[in-house]
Design a protein around this motif. Structure first.
Motif, PDB file in Angstrom:
ATOM      1  N   PRO A   9      10.214  20.133  -3.125  1.00 47.80           N
ATOM      2  CA  PRO A   9       8.739  20.955  -3.595  1.00 47.80           C
ATOM      3  C   PRO A   9       7.854  19.819  -4.159  1.00 47.80           C
ATOM      4  O   PRO A   9       8.523  18.769  -4.696  1.00 47.80           O
ATOM      5  N   GLU A  10       6.752  19.912  -4.141  1.00 48.80           N
ATOM      6  CA  GLU A  10       5.878  18.612  -4.370  1.00 48.80           C
ATOM      7  C   GLU A  10       5.800  18.262  -5.663  1.00 48.80           C
ATOM      8  O   GLU A  10       5.971  17.034  -5.975  1.00 48.80           O
ATOM      9  N   GLU A  11       6.143  19.052  -6.569  1.00 51.86           N
ATOM     10  CA  GLU A  11       6.280  18.792  -8.120  1.00 51.86           C
ATOM     11  C   GLU A  11       7.577  18.016  -8.282  1.00 51.86           C
ATOM     12  O   GLU A  11       7.736  17.556  -9.415  1.00 51.86           O
ATOM     13  N   LYS A  12       8.455  17.918  -7.496  1.00 51.88           N
ATOM     14  CA  LYS A  12       9.698  17.493  -7.604  1.00 51.88           C
ATOM     15  C   LYS A  12      10.199  16.059  -7.022  1.00 51.88           C
ATOM     16  O   LYS A  12      10.945  15.507  -6.821  1.00 51.88           O
ATOM     17  N   ARG A  13       9.083  15.853  -6.271  1.00 51.08           N
ATOM     18  CA  ARG A  13       9.172  14.798  -5.412  1.00 51.08           C
ATOM     19  C   ARG A  13       9.180  13.247  -6.211  1.00 51.08           C
ATOM     20  O   ARG A  13       7.888  13.142  -6.813  1.00 51.08           O
ATOM     21  N   VAL A  14      10.102  12.428  -6.226  1.00 49.71           N
ATOM     22  CA  VAL A  14       9.963  11.239  -6.821  1.00 49.71           C
ATOM     23  C   VAL A  14      10.277  10.160  -5.689  1.00 49.71           C
ATOM     24  O   VAL A  14      11.609  10.124  -5.380  1.00 49.71           O
ATOM     25  N   TRP A  15       9.562   9.492  -5.309  1.00 52.70           N
ATOM     26  CA  TRP A  15       9.668   8.496  -4.178  1.00 52.70           C
ATOM     27  C   TRP A  15      10.409   7.283  -4.667  1.00 52.70           C
ATOM     28  O   TRP A  15      10.335   6.975  -5.826  1.00 52.70           O
ATOM     29  N   GLU A  67       0.809  -1.436  -0.087  1.00 55.52           N
ATOM     30  CA  GLU A  67      -0.126   0.051   0.175  1.00 55.52           C
ATOM     31  C   GLU A  67       0.689   1.355  -0.009  1.00 55.52           C
ATOM     32  O   GLU A  67       0.150   2.427  -0.132  1.00 55.52           O
ATOM     33  N   ALA A  68       2.081   1.214   0.152  1.00 57.63           N
ATOM     34  CA  ALA A  68       2.974   2.498   0.367  1.00 57.63           C
ATOM     35  C   ALA A  68       3.374   3.011  -1.007  1.00 57.63           C
ATOM     36  O   ALA A  68       3.838   2.139  -1.813  1.00 57.63           O
ATOM     37  N   ARG A  69       3.186   4.351  -1.139  1.00 62.06           N
ATOM     38  CA  ARG A  69       3.512   4.854  -2.282  1.00 62.06           C
ATOM     39  C   ARG A  69       4.540   6.036  -2.258  1.00 62.06           C
ATOM     40  O   ARG A  69       5.054   6.534  -3.149  1.00 62.06           O
ATOM     41  N   GLN A  70       5.031   6.389  -0.935  1.00 62.02           N
ATOM     42  CA  GLN A  70       5.708   7.443  -0.862  1.00 62.02           C
ATOM     43  C   GLN A  70       6.739   7.070   0.300  1.00 62.02           C
ATOM     44  O   GLN A  70       6.777   7.666   1.327  1.00 62.02           O
ATOM     45  N   VAL A  71       7.713   6.192  -0.202  1.00 61.14           N
ATOM     46  CA  VAL A  71       8.906   5.833   0.349  1.00 61.14           C
ATOM     47  C   VAL A  71      10.116   6.765   0.512  1.00 61.14           C
ATOM     48  O   VAL A  71      10.312   6.922  -0.590  1.00 61.14           O
ATOM     49  N   ASP A  72      10.559   7.127   1.662  1.00 58.50           N
ATOM     50  CA  ASP A  72      11.589   8.129   1.691  1.00 58.50           C
ATOM     51  C   ASP A  72      12.829   7.387   2.434  1.00 58.50           C
ATOM     52  O   ASP A  72      12.665   6.495   3.333  1.00 58.50           O
ATOM     53  N   TYR A  73      13.852   7.830   2.352  1.00 59.30           N
ATOM     54  CA  TYR A  73      15.193   7.590   2.995  1.00 59.30           C
ATOM     55  C   TYR A  73      15.704   8.912   4.153  1.00 59.30           C
ATOM     56  O   TYR A  73      14.843   9.933   4.053  1.00 59.30           O
ATOM     57  N   GLU A  74      16.138   8.280   5.135  1.00 61.98           N
ATOM     58  CA  GLU A  74      16.595   9.292   6.186  1.00 61.98           C
ATOM     59  C   GLU A  74      17.991   8.710   6.662  1.00 61.98           C
ATOM     60  O   GLU A  74      17.994   7.714   7.481  1.00 61.98           O
ATOM     61  N   ALA A  75      19.069   9.518   6.085  1.00 60.04           N
ATOM     62  CA  ALA A  75      20.446   8.894   6.706  1.00 60.04           C
ATOM     63  C   ALA A  75      20.569   9.506   8.168  1.00 60.04           C
ATOM     64  O   ALA A  75      20.158  10.608   8.565  1.00 60.04           O
ATOM     65  N   GLU A  76      20.953   8.528   9.157  1.00 61.52           N
ATOM     66  CA  GLU A  76      20.972   8.918  10.529  1.00 61.52           C
ATOM     67  C   GLU A  76      22.388   8.223  11.147  1.00 61.52           C
ATOM     68  O   GLU A  76      22.720   7.102  10.861  1.00 61.52           O
TER      69      GLU A  76
END
Length: 284
Positions: free
Chosen positions: A253-259, A119-128
């Motif tokens: 910016p929303e128009e540049k988000r490529v998940w 169901e996930a369509r907006q997966v993001d990374y976070e370096a920590e």
């Protein structure tokens, strides 16, 4: 010292990285962390004996790595802990550390495929930068807190933003299987001169996405350990993910988000701690 875990026919095993390869040892990461400097002295002597005796070591590139801390009692995460990340998220600078958690189902090793939930369509990374606790800590003073840290490692706080913000509780988007890659090494505290002066970067398919320094943290490592220990007991092997710098997909910016999508390869790199790489695979 750089510690790691790797898969064998009998399950996960602990190893020590050396210039000539990996030396397998019987101790668990958690027991080494609990015994602290005593365990490290014994390990250093064991490594020296093995190298002097010409013991055959394991080629690291042939190993299947696991999460460098495979069985933490707690995985605690700090949200919005970098000033520029808070700014790109259009959120105020926190007055107190924002805590949430992951579970051990989210752990993954470097090189391990990570499934994208159906169901996930907006997966993001976070370096920590992740802290690994070495001593039982309760009501620890800030000026003493660094003594309770065993070591550090790289982490990727993978986040399904559409699931994360479905409600006002973040847990669902943070606790998916494999959403906490950890490693490749647990680097002991003595090898990290200043955890607040480390370059931290992330790459997607080789393209640099995050490029910052841990000096941009709002709440530093000592403050986090002290603060958390006021409310819960931290135990050897517990992991604290200290937040991510700017450059995450959500900050575009929303128009540049490529998940992130099926086949994308994400690498987290922190000075002195190594490169943590995982490929995303869409669930069937």
């Amino acid at each position: 010292m750089k510690l790691l875990t790797f898969r064998t026919e009998k399950g996960w095993k602990t190893g020590v990285k050396t210039e000539r390869g990996v030396l397998g040892i019987p101790d668990s990461i958690e027991s080494i962390a609990e015994r602290g400097e005593t365990a490290l002295r014994e390990l250093a002597a064991e490594v020296e004996r093995a190298l002097r005796a010409g013991t055959q070591l394991l080629p690291e590139k042939e190993l299947t790595l696991g999460p460098c801390v495979p069985r933490p009692e707690k995985i605690l995460c700090i949200g919005l802990n970098y000033r520029k990340h808070a700014e790109e998220s259009n959120m105020p600078i926190p007055e107190y550390p924002i805590l949430f958690n992951k579970f051990d189902n989210a752990l993954a090793g470097s090189g391990e495929p990570v499934p994208i939930p159906r169901e996930a369509r907006q997966v993001d990374y976070e370096a920590e930068l992740a802290i690994v606790i070495g001593r039982t800590a309760r009501h620890v003073k800030r000026e003493e807190a660094m003594d309770y840290i065993f070591g550090y490692c790289a982490a990727n706080d993978l986040s399904a933003r559409d699931l994360q913000f479905r409600t006002n509780q973040w847990l669902l988007g943070k606790c998916c299987d494999g959403f906490c890659p950890l490693g490749p090494y647990l680097v002991t505290r003595d090898e990290v001169e200043d955890p607040h002066a480390l370059g931290i970067r992330s790459y997607v398919n080789g393209e640099l996405r995050q490029n910052s320094t841990t000096g941009d943290m709002i709440f530093r490592c000592d403050e986090l350990v002290s603060y958390i220990s006021r409310y819960m007991t931290l135990r050897p092997g517990d992991v604290i993910l200290t937040g991510t710098p700017e450059g995450v997909i959500m900050g575009y910016p929303e128009e540049k988000r490529v998940w992130l999508e099926d086949g994308d390869e994400v690498t987290v790199e922190i000075d002195g701690l190594g490169r943590l790489t995982n490929r995303l695979v869409r669930e069937a």
